[in-house]
Design a protein around this motif. Structure first.
Motif, PDB file in Angstrom:
ATOM      1  N   PRO A  10     -60.992 -76.866  18.594  1.00  0.00           N
ATOM      2  CA  PRO A  10     -62.244 -77.503  18.981  1.00  0.00           C
ATOM      3  C   PRO A  10     -63.384 -76.479  19.058  1.00  0.00           C
ATOM      4  O   PRO A  10     -63.156 -75.332  19.448  1.00  0.00           O
ATOM      5  N   VAL A  11     -64.602 -76.911  18.713  1.00  0.00           N
ATOM      6  CA  VAL A  11     -65.723 -75.982  18.696  1.00  0.00           C
ATOM      7  C   VAL A  11     -66.411 -75.876  20.054  1.00  0.00           C
ATOM      8  O   VAL A  11     -67.208 -74.962  20.266  1.00  0.00           O
ATOM      9  N   LEU A  12     -66.136 -76.797  20.972  1.00  0.00           N
ATOM     10  CA  LEU A  12     -66.646 -76.675  22.344  1.00  0.00           C
ATOM     11  C   LEU A  12     -65.610 -77.262  23.292  1.00  0.00           C
ATOM     12  O   LEU A  12     -65.079 -78.345  23.046  1.00  0.00           O
ATOM     13  N   MET A  13     -65.364 -76.517  24.384  1.00  0.00           N
ATOM     14  CA  MET A  13     -64.361 -76.918  25.367  1.00  0.00           C
ATOM     15  C   MET A  13     -64.977 -76.868  26.760  1.00  0.00           C
ATOM     16  O   MET A  13     -66.042 -76.275  26.959  1.00  0.00           O
ATOM     17  N   PRO A  14     -64.333 -77.493  27.754  1.00  0.00           N
ATOM     18  CA  PRO A  14     -64.858 -77.420  29.119  1.00  0.00           C
ATOM     19  C   PRO A  14     -65.032 -75.979  29.590  1.00  0.00           C
ATOM     20  O   PRO A  14     -64.296 -75.081  29.175  1.00  0.00           O
ATOM     21  N   PHE A  26     -67.710 -83.714  25.633  1.00  0.00           N
ATOM     22  CA  PHE A  26     -67.380 -84.581  24.502  1.00  0.00           C
ATOM     23  C   PHE A  26     -68.599 -85.375  24.060  1.00  0.00           C
ATOM     24  O   PHE A  26     -69.680 -85.272  24.653  1.00  0.00           O
ATOM     25  N   ASN A  27     -68.441 -86.141  22.979  1.00  0.00           N
ATOM     26  CA  ASN A  27     -69.431 -87.078  22.452  1.00  0.00           C
ATOM     27  C   ASN A  27     -70.825 -86.444  22.343  1.00  0.00           C
ATOM     28  O   ASN A  27     -71.769 -86.871  23.003  1.00  0.00           O
ATOM     29  N   PRO A  28     -70.973 -85.427  21.467  1.00  0.00           N
ATOM     30  CA  PRO A  28     -72.233 -84.689  21.393  1.00  0.00           C
ATOM     31  C   PRO A  28     -73.232 -85.277  20.409  1.00  0.00           C
ATOM     32  O   PRO A  28     -72.891 -86.031  19.497  1.00  0.00           O
ATOM     33  N   SER A  29     -74.476 -84.876  20.595  1.00  0.00           N
ATOM     34  CA  SER A  29     -75.511 -85.004  19.584  1.00  0.00           C
ATOM     35  C   SER A  29     -75.769 -83.622  19.009  1.00  0.00           C
ATOM     36  O   SER A  29     -75.721 -82.630  19.731  1.00  0.00           O
ATOM     37  N   VAL A  30     -76.036 -83.548  17.705  1.00  0.00           N
ATOM     38  CA  VAL A  30     -76.422 -82.282  17.088  1.00  0.00           C
ATOM     39  C   VAL A  30     -77.546 -82.550  16.087  1.00  0.00           C
ATOM     40  O   VAL A  30     -77.420 -83.425  15.226  1.00  0.00           O
ATOM     41  N   VAL A  31     -78.641 -81.793  16.231  1.00  0.00           N
ATOM     42  CA  VAL A  31     -79.718 -81.827  15.237  1.00  0.00           C
ATOM     43  C   VAL A  31     -79.914 -80.415  14.701  1.00  0.00           C
ATOM     44  O   VAL A  31     -79.708 -79.430  15.417  1.00  0.00           O
ATOM     45  N   VAL A 261     -58.348 -90.653  20.387  1.00  0.00           N
ATOM     46  CA  VAL A 261     -59.773 -90.905  20.167  1.00  0.00           C
ATOM     47  C   VAL A 261     -60.385 -89.815  19.297  1.00  0.00           C
ATOM     48  O   VAL A 261     -60.295 -88.625  19.615  1.00  0.00           O
ATOM     49  N   VAL A 262     -61.017 -90.213  18.181  1.00  0.00           N
ATOM     50  CA  VAL A 262     -62.038 -89.415  17.511  1.00  0.00           C
ATOM     51  C   VAL A 262     -63.299 -90.270  17.535  1.00  0.00           C
ATOM     52  O   VAL A 262     -63.325 -91.382  17.016  1.00  0.00           O
ATOM     53  N   PHE A 263     -64.338 -89.749  18.198  1.00  0.00           N
ATOM     54  CA  PHE A 263     -65.532 -90.550  18.506  1.00  0.00           C
ATOM     55  C   PHE A 263     -66.745 -89.778  18.008  1.00  0.00           C
ATOM     56  O   PHE A 263     -67.247 -88.874  18.674  1.00  0.00           O
ATOM     57  N   GLY A 264     -67.198 -90.109  16.791  1.00  0.00           N
ATOM     58  CA  GLY A 264     -68.300 -89.387  16.178  1.00  0.00           C
ATOM     59  C   GLY A 264     -69.648 -89.843  16.688  1.00  0.00           C
ATOM     60  O   GLY A 264     -69.952 -91.035  16.702  1.00  0.00           O
ATOM     61  N   THR A 265     -70.478 -88.875  17.090  1.00  0.00           N
ATOM     62  CA  THR A 265     -71.801 -89.195  17.622  1.00  0.00           C
ATOM     63  C   THR A 265     -72.906 -88.352  17.003  1.00  0.00           C
ATOM     64  O   THR A 265     -74.051 -88.448  17.419  1.00  0.00           O
ATOM     65  N   ALA A 266     -72.575 -87.504  16.020  1.00  0.00           N
ATOM     66  CA  ALA A 266     -73.582 -86.675  15.358  1.00  0.00           C
ATOM     67  C   ALA A 266     -73.140 -86.383  13.943  1.00  0.00           C
ATOM     68  O   ALA A 266     -71.975 -86.065  13.707  1.00  0.00           O
ATOM     69  N   ASN A 267     -74.075 -86.490  12.997  1.00  0.00           N
ATOM     70  CA  ASN A 267     -73.740 -86.225  11.600  1.00  0.00           C
ATOM     71  C   ASN A 267     -74.922 -85.623  10.843  1.00  0.00           C
ATOM     72  O   ASN A 267     -75.359 -86.158   9.823  1.00  0.00           O
ATOM     73  N   TYR A 277     -69.763 -84.152  14.127  1.00  0.00           N
ATOM     74  CA  TYR A 277     -69.300 -83.690  15.438  1.00  0.00           C
ATOM     75  C   TYR A 277     -68.776 -84.895  16.204  1.00  0.00           C
ATOM     76  O   TYR A 277     -69.384 -85.970  16.201  1.00  0.00           O
ATOM     77  N   TYR A 278     -67.652 -84.697  16.888  1.00  0.00           N
ATOM     78  CA  TYR A 278     -67.013 -85.837  17.541  1.00  0.00           C
ATOM     79  C   TYR A 278     -66.272 -85.409  18.807  1.00  0.00           C
ATOM     80  O   TYR A 278     -65.853 -84.259  18.954  1.00  0.00           O
ATOM     81  N   GLY A 279     -66.123 -86.367  19.702  1.00  0.00           N
ATOM     82  CA  GLY A 279     -65.307 -86.149  20.878  1.00  0.00           C
ATOM     83  C   GLY A 279     -63.848 -86.363  20.550  1.00  0.00           C
ATOM     84  O   GLY A 279     -63.489 -87.335  19.882  1.00  0.00           O
ATOM     85  N   GLY A 280     -62.999 -85.437  20.991  1.00  0.00           N
ATOM     86  CA  GLY A 280     -61.564 -85.557  20.809  1.00  0.00           C
ATOM     87  C   GLY A 280     -60.897 -85.930  22.117  1.00  0.00           C
ATOM     88  O   GLY A 280     -60.883 -85.147  23.060  1.00  0.00           O
ATOM     89  N   ALA A 281     -60.374 -87.172  22.184  1.00  0.00           N
ATOM     90  CA  ALA A 281     -59.656 -87.677  23.364  1.00  0.00           C
ATOM     91  C   ALA A 281     -60.479 -87.525  24.639  1.00  0.00           C
ATOM     92  O   ALA A 281     -59.935 -87.327  25.727  1.00  0.00           O
ATOM     93  N   ASP A 282     -61.809 -87.633  24.516  1.00  0.00           N
ATOM     94  CA  ASP A 282     -62.733 -87.551  25.660  1.00  0.00           C
ATOM     95  C   ASP A 282     -62.569 -86.260  26.465  1.00  0.00           C
ATOM     96  O   ASP A 282     -62.803 -86.247  27.678  1.00  0.00           O
ATOM     97  N   ARG A 283     -62.200 -85.158  25.776  1.00  0.00           N
ATOM     98  CA  ARG A 283     -62.014 -83.895  26.499  1.00  0.00           C
ATOM     99  C   ARG A 283     -62.724 -82.723  25.849  1.00  0.00           C
ATOM    100  O   ARG A 283     -63.272 -81.877  26.543  1.00  0.00           O
ATOM    101  N   VAL A 284     -62.722 -82.659  24.507  1.00  0.00           N
ATOM    102  CA  VAL A 284     -63.295 -81.521  23.793  1.00  0.00           C
ATOM    103  C   VAL A 284     -64.108 -82.036  22.606  1.00  0.00           C
ATOM    104  O   VAL A 284     -64.125 -83.232  22.315  1.00  0.00           O
TER     105      VAL A 284
END
Length: 303
Positions: A10-14, A26-31, A261-267, A277-284
């Motif tokens: 994962p590219v970002l963790m707690p 999780f569930n990021p935006s990226v611009v 869960v793979v939850f994409g919120t930025a492309n 970019y996506y949230g993995g299992a609501d953790r990372v």
């Protein structure tokens, strides 16, 4: 077609050193703006209240974080969290879609009463300080909204979700929304058979609006797929492949705060590559990529 997961995932963790983001990010935006990747992400600490953090990167992989949230709950109807940011750059300003989760109450900044799960917008000129504009709808549980990166017919256009489908709404001022219309619904027997919702802001192409969206089935497995919408009438679906482009398979996508869960919120698209970019299992937070021309061609061919 399958997206390619980045080997650094994962590219970002707690961050256990910051209580507000010690449990889940999780569930990021990226611009992509002025040569840098700017991330806004949902974070939870020991109180389980969601706040929105900020990080910046030169390559979209290694991130430097701000040590405080840039958006935190500030009213009763956000008391349980501000969630799932999706940022769109439009006409030189940044608009953040976020979900307010809380109780009934008028917000001191926008003066409108909302309840439950409310799709909100805020605006910024610097990506750090945000001014709330108001909700897309009130009085109903609604979320998964994202702003189009260009106006259509001279009006702002936003996705939102009236369960179980993806809807559109239109506005002249980003404060009052009308023209609500359903775009896509679930497809029984397929990976998105139970409920669907928008991902990041749609991608403008010559062929139409390319969207990446999430859906789940009766087993509650979240996957990601694509669709193509008409440029002049985005309520018209041109193409919608039947197969997913990303599904949970890594351990950190299968096991977490919410499993499978793979939850994409930025492309964002950078140098012809779609960075999902996506949230993995609501953790990372994970990253998967694909060439835009290949993803678009596959969507058209398979849709």
């Amino acid at each position: 077609m399958r997206l390619t997961r980045h080997p650094s995932n994962p590219v970002l963790m707690p961050n256990v050193f910051n209580d507000w983001e010690a449990l889940n990010v999780f569930n990021p935006s990226v611009v992509f703006h002025q040569g840098l990747f700017h991330m806004h992400y949902r974070a939870q600490g020991s109180d389980y209240v969601s706040r929105i953090g900020y990080a910046v990167s030169e390559d979209g992989i290694v991130w430097n974080r701000l040590q405080r949230p840039v958006l935190s709950p500030s009213a009763d109807f956000e008391a349980r969290g501000v969630e799932d940011p999706r940022v769109t750059e439009l006409d030189g300003r940044f608009y953040m879609a976020y979900t307010a989760y809380g109780r009934a109450g008028a917000h001191p900044e926008v003066g409108q009463t909302a309840t439950g799960i409310t799709p909100m917008y805020a605006v910024s000129d610097n990506l750090i300080t945000w001014q709330r504009l108001g909700p897309v709808v009130v009085g109903e549980d609604n979320k998964d909204h994202a702003l189009f990166p260009a106006k259509v017919g001279g009006r702002y256009v936003s996705f939102h979700r009236r369960p179980p489908s993806i809807w559109l709404a239109f506005s002249d001022d980003m404060r009052s929304w009308d023209g609500h219309v359903e775009v896509m619904g679930p497809r029984p027997e397929l990976w998105d058979g139970k409920r669907i919702g928008a991902g990041g802001p749609p991608i403008l192409t010559d062929e139409g609006w390319l969207i990446l969206y999430h859906g789940y089935d009766d087993k509650h497995v979240y996957c990601l797929g694509t669709a193509l919408l008409d440029l002049d009438d985005p309520s018209r679906v041109l193409k919608r492949p039947s197969t997913a482009i990303l599904e949970p398979q890594e351990t950190w996508e299968i096991k977490g705060d919410v499993p499978n869960v793979v939850f994409g919120t930025a492309n964002p698209v950078v140098d012809g590559q779609v960075y999902l970019y996506y949230g993995g299992a609501d953790r990372v937070i994970g990253l998967a990529t694909a060439p835009l021309d290949e993803l678009l061609a596959w969507t058209i061919a398979e849709g």
